[in-house]
Write a protein that holds these residues in place. Structure first.
Motif, PDB file in Angstrom:
ATOM      1  N   GLN A   9       0.806  -1.309  -0.228  1.00  0.00           N
ATOM      2  CA  GLN A   9      -0.156  -0.230   0.018  1.00  0.00           C
ATOM      3  C   GLN A   9       0.915   1.382  -0.139  1.00  0.00           C
ATOM      4  OE1 GLN A   9      -2.199  -0.917   3.695  1.00  0.00           O
ATOM      5  NE2 GLN A   9      -1.038   0.885   4.672  1.00  0.00           N
ATOM      6  N   PRO A  10       1.306   1.621  -1.114  1.00  0.00           N
ATOM      7  CA  PRO A  10       2.171   2.780  -1.331  1.00  0.00           C
ATOM      8  C   PRO A  10       1.370   4.096  -1.479  1.00  0.00           C
ATOM      9  CG  PRO A  10       2.405   1.629  -3.110  1.00  0.00           C
ATOM     10  CD  PRO A  10       1.938   0.842  -2.285  1.00  0.00           C
ATOM     11  N   ALA A  11       1.432   4.963  -1.576  1.00  0.00           N
ATOM     12  CA  ALA A  11       0.780   6.238  -1.800  1.00  0.00           C
ATOM     13  C   ALA A  11       1.321   7.244  -2.418  1.00  0.00           C
ATOM     14  CB  ALA A  11       0.222   6.681  -0.311  1.00  0.00           C
ATOM     15  N   HIS A  12       0.748   8.184  -3.260  1.00  0.00           N
ATOM     16  CA  HIS A  12       1.105   9.245  -3.715  1.00  0.00           C
ATOM     17  C   HIS A  12       0.885  10.472  -2.814  1.00  0.00           C
ATOM     18  CE1 HIS A  12       0.993   7.321  -7.672  1.00  0.00           C
ATOM     19  NE2 HIS A  12       2.013   7.729  -7.885  1.00  0.00           N
ATOM     20  N   PHE A  13       1.656  11.493  -2.701  1.00  0.00           N
ATOM     21  CA  PHE A  13       1.674  12.677  -1.916  1.00  0.00           C
ATOM     22  C   PHE A  13       1.975  13.786  -2.768  1.00  0.00           C
ATOM     23  CE2 PHE A  13       2.807   8.979   1.092  1.00  0.00           C
ATOM     24  CZ  PHE A  13       2.100   9.343   2.166  1.00  0.00           C
ATOM     25  N   PRO A  14       1.032  15.119  -2.625  1.00  0.00           N
ATOM     26  CA  PRO A  14       1.143  16.221  -3.332  1.00  0.00           C
ATOM     27  C   PRO A  14       2.645  16.648  -3.118  1.00  0.00           C
ATOM     28  CG  PRO A  14      -0.725  16.097  -2.139  1.00  0.00           C
ATOM     29  CD  PRO A  14      -0.093  15.005  -1.535  1.00  0.00           C
ATOM     30  N   SER A  15       3.211  17.012  -4.192  1.00  0.00           N
ATOM     31  CA  SER A  15       4.591  17.660  -4.097  1.00  0.00           C
ATOM     32  C   SER A  15       4.538  19.035  -3.986  1.00  0.00           C
ATOM     33  CB  SER A  15       5.526  17.354  -5.516  1.00  0.00           C
ATOM     34  OG  SER A  15       6.617  18.235  -5.665  1.00  0.00           O
ATOM     35  N   ARG A  16       5.438  19.682  -3.448  1.00  0.00           N
ATOM     36  CA  ARG A  16       5.493  21.343  -3.192  1.00  0.00           C
ATOM     37  C   ARG A  16       6.711  21.580  -3.985  1.00  0.00           C
ATOM     38  NH1 ARG A  16       5.213  19.728   2.815  1.00  0.00           N
ATOM     39  NH2 ARG A  16       3.023  20.478   3.603  1.00  0.00           N
ATOM     40  N   LEU A  17       7.341  20.867  -4.901  1.00  0.00           N
ATOM     41  CA  LEU A  17       8.550  21.174  -5.539  1.00  0.00           C
ATOM     42  C   LEU A  17       8.283  20.900  -6.848  1.00  0.00           C
ATOM     43  CD1 LEU A  17      11.274  19.659  -2.999  1.00  0.00           C
ATOM     44  CD2 LEU A  17      10.424  21.963  -3.455  1.00  0.00           C
ATOM     45  N   PRO A  18       9.019  21.516  -8.070  1.00  0.00           N
ATOM     46  CA  PRO A  18       9.107  21.482  -9.291  1.00  0.00           C
ATOM     47  C   PRO A  18       9.223  19.991  -9.704  1.00  0.00           C
ATOM     48  CG  PRO A  18      10.715  22.777  -8.950  1.00  0.00           C
ATOM     49  CD  PRO A  18      10.076  22.698  -7.763  1.00  0.00           C
ATOM     50  N   ASP A  19       8.807  19.452 -10.796  1.00  0.00           N
ATOM     51  CA  ASP A  19       9.113  17.711 -11.044  1.00  0.00           C
ATOM     52  C   ASP A  19      10.467  17.447 -11.242  1.00  0.00           C
ATOM     53  OD1 ASP A  19       6.383  17.643 -11.264  1.00  0.00           O
ATOM     54  OD2 ASP A  19       6.408  17.123 -13.299  1.00  0.00           O
ATOM     55  N   GLN A  20      11.530  18.540 -11.618  1.00  0.00           N
ATOM     56  CA  GLN A  20      13.068  18.146 -11.776  1.00  0.00           C
ATOM     57  C   GLN A  20      13.542  18.016 -10.609  1.00  0.00           C
ATOM     58  OE1 GLN A  20      11.247  20.861 -13.297  1.00  0.00           O
ATOM     59  NE2 GLN A  20      12.456  22.696 -13.028  1.00  0.00           N
ATOM     60  N   ALA A  21      13.222  18.407  -9.343  1.00  0.00           N
ATOM     61  CA  ALA A  21      13.425  18.252  -8.184  1.00  0.00           C
ATOM     62  C   ALA A  21      13.630  17.026  -7.631  1.00  0.00           C
ATOM     63  CB  ALA A  21      12.870  19.197  -7.131  1.00  0.00           C
ATOM     64  N   TRP A  22      12.987  16.077  -8.275  1.00  0.00           N
ATOM     65  CA  TRP A  22      12.867  14.639  -7.539  1.00  0.00           C
ATOM     66  C   TRP A  22      13.562  13.621  -8.149  1.00  0.00           C
ATOM     67  CZ3 TRP A  22      10.679  14.380  -2.997  1.00  0.00           C
ATOM     68  CH2 TRP A  22       9.975  15.190  -2.671  1.00  0.00           C
ATOM     69  N   PRO A  23      14.650  12.866  -7.585  1.00  0.00           N
ATOM     70  CA  PRO A  23      15.371  11.848  -8.158  1.00  0.00           C
ATOM     71  C   PRO A  23      14.439  10.578  -7.689  1.00  0.00           C
ATOM     72  CG  PRO A  23      16.354  12.372  -6.153  1.00  0.00           C
ATOM     73  CD  PRO A  23      15.212  13.489  -6.415  1.00  0.00           C
ATOM     74  N   SER A  24      14.648   9.482  -8.166  1.00  0.00           N
ATOM     75  CA  SER A  24      14.179   8.200  -7.619  1.00  0.00           C
ATOM     76  C   SER A  24      14.979   7.924  -6.176  1.00  0.00           C
ATOM     77  CB  SER A  24      14.303   7.110  -8.307  1.00  0.00           C
ATOM     78  OG  SER A  24      13.519   7.378  -9.623  1.00  0.00           O
ATOM     79  N   PHE A  25      14.433   7.492  -5.292  1.00  0.00           N
ATOM     80  CA  PHE A  25      15.258   7.275  -3.931  1.00  0.00           C
ATOM     81  C   PHE A  25      14.772   6.118  -3.024  1.00  0.00           C
ATOM     82  CE2 PHE A  25      11.546  10.064  -2.994  1.00  0.00           C
ATOM     83  CZ  PHE A  25      11.009   9.547  -1.931  1.00  0.00           C
ATOM     84  N   VAL A  26      15.681   5.494  -2.552  1.00  0.00           N
ATOM     85  CA  VAL A  26      15.758   4.230  -1.517  1.00  0.00           C
ATOM     86  C   VAL A  26      16.427   4.858  -0.309  1.00  0.00           C
ATOM     87  CG1 VAL A  26      16.104   1.974  -1.034  1.00  0.00           C
ATOM     88  CG2 VAL A  26      15.874   2.639  -3.410  1.00  0.00           C
ATOM     89  N   HIS A  27      15.465   4.561   0.843  1.00  0.00           N
ATOM     90  CA  HIS A  27      16.039   4.750   2.251  1.00  0.00           C
ATOM     91  C   HIS A  27      16.159   3.307   3.018  1.00  0.00           C
ATOM     92  CE1 HIS A  27      15.545   6.661   6.213  1.00  0.00           C
ATOM     93  NE2 HIS A  27      16.610   6.167   6.277  1.00  0.00           N
ATOM     94  N   TRP A  28      17.499   3.116   3.057  1.00  0.00           N
ATOM     95  CA  TRP A  28      17.908   1.780   3.911  1.00  0.00           C
ATOM     96  C   TRP A  28      17.721   2.220   5.294  1.00  0.00           C
ATOM     97  CZ3 TRP A  28      17.700  -1.949   0.485  1.00  0.00           C
ATOM     98  CH2 TRP A  28      18.148  -1.925  -0.886  1.00  0.00           C
ATOM     99  N   ALA A  29      16.474   2.045   5.728  1.00  0.00           N
ATOM    100  CA  ALA A  29      16.209   2.491   7.030  1.00  0.00           C
ATOM    101  C   ALA A  29      16.380   1.327   8.132  1.00  0.00           C
ATOM    102  CB  ALA A  29      14.837   2.863   7.284  1.00  0.00           C
ATOM    103  N   ALA A  30      16.494   1.848   9.302  1.00  0.00           N
ATOM    104  CA  ALA A  30      16.794   1.094  10.544  1.00  0.00           C
ATOM    105  C   ALA A  30      15.777  -0.198  10.429  1.00  0.00           C
ATOM    106  CB  ALA A  30      16.904   1.672  11.756  1.00  0.00           C
ATOM    107  N   ASP A  31      14.683   0.064  10.261  1.00  0.00           N
ATOM    108  CA  ASP A  31      13.540  -0.840  10.453  1.00  0.00           C
ATOM    109  C   ASP A  31      13.093  -1.517   9.003  1.00  0.00           C
ATOM    110  OD1 ASP A  31      12.197   1.611   9.754  1.00  0.00           O
ATOM    111  OD2 ASP A  31      11.239   1.644  11.768  1.00  0.00           O
TER     112      ASP A  31
END
Length: 382
Positions: free
Chosen positions: A235-257
């Protein structure tokens, strides 16, 4: 005249029956037609449906694996994606770059694998990364590589299907369910919901989450049972962006959990999701409804680590993961049946390569040892 008799008499009888019209089945059908093979593809849902793992407008393309073998596979896949773009005259990978951050042991292993493969990348401090990408809050080690981006996934599936059709070698049937499989030894009779039957010496079950129910018993009868495929509703979700499209890379967070991924879907927002944490479901009987506690946990994560979006306004998505015990793919053939499953939430980026690999199997090639049904199970799994 019956469908079976007309197939026997026709010089256009399909050589291969591909079950599944998601990205893997579509890529396989296209790869087979490029080899001059005739294909009948059947899909139980409508074209472009939202019931499996392939739907939606975007997926991540990244080469950031700690495993050198997967890094090499991403390079092979990228060559095929570029060939597909040339054949279709469409941009299918938008090169936004990708960034990994979090646990040092993971990020550093990814950097080492990229170095060994000769793939350009750079390491940054969290502050330097935040200055470059203000929509994301970084922690730990940070790694960026420019060959990555987002796949226009819905368009990619259509390109595979359309190019297969254009060869004149593919018959695509949607809203057509497999109602029976009968193994004769050298071939299989496939009964479809439209009442037709088709006997073939090459049946490709590119059905992801439906593989255990569809071909599990058949493969077990041939002494090659599937590993324990765990089907989950994510269940991922889309969240409204506050930034222009070109500001977003794809990203992965290797988090503690739990690990987290994200990317922009233009016109819909920034998609963020936990990787493989959803409840186990039956793919034919699922409610498509977010688990409330997990929805709250995702919003809390986004509020902390993705400041460039509005965390209070999620639009939740429902999709399936077909998880193998070790997250390796399962791609192999036994007799007339080739199976493709276990893509574990990271298979889409490999789609044209998977189509090639499956087409090789269906035309007499050998399985990749890592994805074989004969591979020993991971320690502690059945």
């Amino acid at each position: 005249m019956s469908d079976v008799l007309s197939d026997v008499l026709s010089d256009r009888a399909p050589t291969h029956l591909v079950i599944g019209g998601g990205v893997v089945g579509a890529a396989t059908a296209y790869a087979l037609t490029l080899r001059g093979e005739r294909v009948l593809l059947v899909e139980q849902h409508e074209r472009g449906h939202h019931n499996g793992s392939s739907h939606g407008a975007t997926r991540i393309f990244r080469q950031g694996y700690a495993d050198p073998e997967y890094v090499a596979l991403t390079s092979r896949a990228l060559v095929l994606w570029e060939a597909l773009e040339g054949a279709s005259d469409e941009e299918l990978i938008v090169r936004t770059g990708a960034v990994d951050h979090g646990r040092a042991e993971v990020v550093d292993a990814i950097a080492a694998a990229l170095t060994d493969a000769g793939i350009p990348h750079e390491t940054l401090s969290p502050d330097a990364a935040a200055a470059r990408w203000p929509g994301i809050a970084f922690e730990g080690h940070v790694l960026a590589h420019a060959t990555a981006g987002r796949i226009r996934s819905d368009r990619a599936i259509e390109v595979f299907l359309t190019l297969a059709e254009r060869t004149g070698l593919a018959d695509l049937r949607f809203d057509t369910r497999v109602s029976g499989l009968h193994d004769h030894g050298d071939d299989v009779t496939v009964t479809l919901s439209d009442g037709s039957t088709h006997r073939s010496s090459s049946v490709v079950a590119a059905v992801g989450s439906w593989a255990p129910a569809l071909v599990g018993d058949l493969l077990a009868g041939r002494g090659a049972g599937l590993p324990a495929i765990r089907v989950t509703q994510e269940q991922p979700a889309h969240f409204p962006s506050r930034l222009p499209d070109q500001a977003w890379p794809s990203f992965v967070h290797w988090a503690a959990d739990d690990d987290v991924y994200g990317l922009l879907t233009p016109g819909e927002g920034v998609k963020v999701g936990f990787h493989g944490t959803g409840p186990v479901v039956d793919p034919d009987h699922r409610d498509f409804t977010p688990v409330p506690a997990e929805a709250e946990r995702l919003q809390a994560y986004v509020a902390r680590y993705v400041p460039g979006v509005d965390a209070t306004k999620p639009t939740f998505i429902s999709c399936l993961y077909d998880n193998s015990p070790d997250e390796d793919f399962v791609i192999d053939r036994r007799g007339p049946v080739t199976v493709a499953t276990g893509f574990s939430g990271h298979g889409f980026k490999f789609a044209p390569l998977l189509g090639d690999m499956i087409a090789d199997l269906a035309t007499g090639g050998a399985a990749h040892p890592r994805f074989s049904l004969s591979k020993p199970s991971p320690s502690g799994t059945p």
